[in-house]
Write a protein that holds these residues in place. Structure first.
Motif, PDB file in Angstrom:
ATOM      1  N   LYS A 165      -7.098   9.333   0.180  1.00 53.22           N
ATOM      2  CA  LYS A 165      -6.349   8.753   1.343  1.00 53.22           C
ATOM      3  C   LYS A 165      -5.714   8.977   2.410  1.00 53.22           C
ATOM      4  N   HIS A 166      -5.369  10.458   2.700  1.00 53.60           N
ATOM      5  CA  HIS A 166      -5.404  11.256   3.242  1.00 53.60           C
ATOM      6  C   HIS A 166      -6.193  11.801   4.395  1.00 53.60           C
ATOM      7  N   SER A 226      -3.315   4.128   2.574  1.00 54.86           N
ATOM      8  CA  SER A 226      -2.095   4.059   1.429  1.00 54.86           C
ATOM      9  C   SER A 226      -1.541   4.222   1.714  1.00 54.86           C
ATOM     10  N   ALA A 227       0.088   4.019   1.442  1.00 57.95           N
ATOM     11  CA  ALA A 227       1.403   4.909   1.304  1.00 57.95           C
ATOM     12  C   ALA A 227       0.891   6.139   0.818  1.00 57.95           C
ATOM     13  N   HIS A 228       0.364   6.238  -0.099  1.00 55.19           N
ATOM     14  CA  HIS A 228      -0.534   7.828  -0.486  1.00 55.19           C
ATOM     15  C   HIS A 228      -1.656   8.485   0.011  1.00 55.19           C
ATOM     16  N   GLY A 229      -1.764   7.989   1.547  1.00 55.66           N
ATOM     17  CA  GLY A 229      -2.166   8.797   2.832  1.00 55.66           C
ATOM     18  C   GLY A 229      -0.949   9.102   3.591  1.00 55.66           C
ATOM     19  N   LEU A 230       0.018   9.223   2.869  1.00 52.66           N
ATOM     20  CA  LEU A 230       1.282   9.606   4.084  1.00 52.66           C
ATOM     21  C   LEU A 230       2.031  10.660   3.438  1.00 52.66           C
ATOM     22  N   ILE A 231       1.889  10.142   2.017  1.00 48.37           N
ATOM     23  CA  ILE A 231       2.669  10.747   1.524  1.00 48.37           C
ATOM     24  C   ILE A 231       1.851  11.146  -0.022  1.00 48.37           C
ATOM     25  N   ALA A 232       2.770  11.927  -1.497  1.00 49.98           N
ATOM     26  CA  ALA A 232       2.113  11.679  -3.009  1.00 49.98           C
ATOM     27  C   ALA A 232       2.766  11.205  -4.087  1.00 49.98           C
ATOM     28  N   SER A 233       2.355  11.351  -4.929  1.00 47.52           N
ATOM     29  CA  SER A 233       2.908  10.882  -6.244  1.00 47.52           C
ATOM     30  C   SER A 233       1.523  11.979  -7.331  1.00 47.52           C
ATOM     31  N   ALA A 286      -5.231   2.743  10.560  1.00 43.66           N
ATOM     32  CA  ALA A 286      -5.368   2.752   9.588  1.00 43.66           C
ATOM     33  C   ALA A 286      -4.098   1.836   8.909  1.00 43.66           C
ATOM     34  N   ILE A 287      -4.057   1.428   7.672  1.00 42.67           N
ATOM     35  CA  ILE A 287      -2.934   0.306   7.545  1.00 42.67           C
ATOM     36  C   ILE A 287      -2.492   1.379   5.977  1.00 42.67           C
TER      37      ILE A 287
END
Length: 257
Positions: free
Chosen positions: A155-156, A138-145, A178-179
């Motif tokens: 996801k990280h 997920s984009a949440h594997g690269l950044i956080a919310s 990973a996507i």
């Protein structure tokens, strides 16, 4: 002889769209999902595209069920060339209020299940000197919310697992990638909207505009087809034969910030 793709969480959302993309290319599909009509969904796709298929309701929280799924797939088709670890769940809450059972379930389904299934399929890929593993991060594997501690951690983690697999698999003809999608309008996102409405005291429309799409440079959800075709490229294209160990953002510019 047709290749086989095993896709977890493949009776809805990203997984189902991906299953259809691979079926259109003539792959046998091993479907997995917990939907009550999952078997019918799988049969319908198989009939539409004229492919071999298998459906398993294996629960991704249960390692024994995961191993049984792998064995069933290998027994039926002889090999699994493409493994797509897609199954996932979500829950939104501040850390101090985050239910421990929800944390355990999210880590189990979104991260640990990928380990168990990859471990079970990997020996056959090594024996065949070929394999393509695509992990849906997920984009949440690269950044956080905020409010997504378990999901962001899982996801990280899947990206780290992907990189290790890429290093271990390279000499055996196995790639692992990973996507990292931004927000896709899937059932998992739909279920988050009421929680986000409550957390932010917003209407549904405000949540979509100001929470989900706020960080997208392109103000739209990511399409299922975009994700499915990217996975197909990484798994089925000769041009992607040396692409391995990457975490590819498909996030409408979210992580460009």
């Amino acid at each position: 002889m047709a290749k086989t793709a095993l896709i977890t969480g493949s009776t809805s959302g990203i997984g189902l769209a991906t299953a259809k993309a691979f079926a259109a290319k003539g792959y046998n599909i091993v479907f997995n999902g917990l939907e009550e009509n999952g078997a019918e969904i799988a049969a319908g796709v198989a009939q539409e595209f004229g492919i071999g298929y298998l459906f398993s309701p294996a629960n991704m929280m249960q390692p024994e069920a995961i191993r049984a799924l792998a064995k069933e797939a290998l027994d039926k088709f002889g090999s699994v060339e493409v493994l797509i670890n897609n199954a996932g769940i979500q829950f939104v809450a501040p850390i101090e209020d985050f239910p421990e059972d929800k944390w355990d379930a999210i880590i189990a389904i979104n991260l640990t299940a990928a380990f168990h299934l990859t471990k079970a399929i990997l020996p056959s890929m090594k024996a065949n000197k070929f394999g393509r593993v695509i992990n849906i991060s997920s984009a949440h594997g690269l950044i956080a919310s905020p409010f997504k501690s378990a999901y962001v951690a899982a996801k990280h983690g899947i990206i780290g697992f992907t990189k290790v697999l890429a290093l271990e698999g390279g000499e055996h003809g196995i790639t692992a990638n990973a996507i990292c999608p931004g927000y896709v309008h899937t059932p998992i996102v739909d279920k988050q909207i009421p929680d986000q409405m409550k957390a932010h005291n917003m209407t549904r429309e405000e949540v979509i505009e100001k929470v989900f799409l706020a960080e997208h440079a392109i103000k739209d959800f990511i399409s299922l087809d975009t994700i499915a075709q990217t996975i197909l490229y990484l798994a089925d294209s000769e041009a992607a034969a040396t692409i391995t160990g990457i975490a590819m953002p498909l996030d409408a510019g979210w992580t460009a910030h």
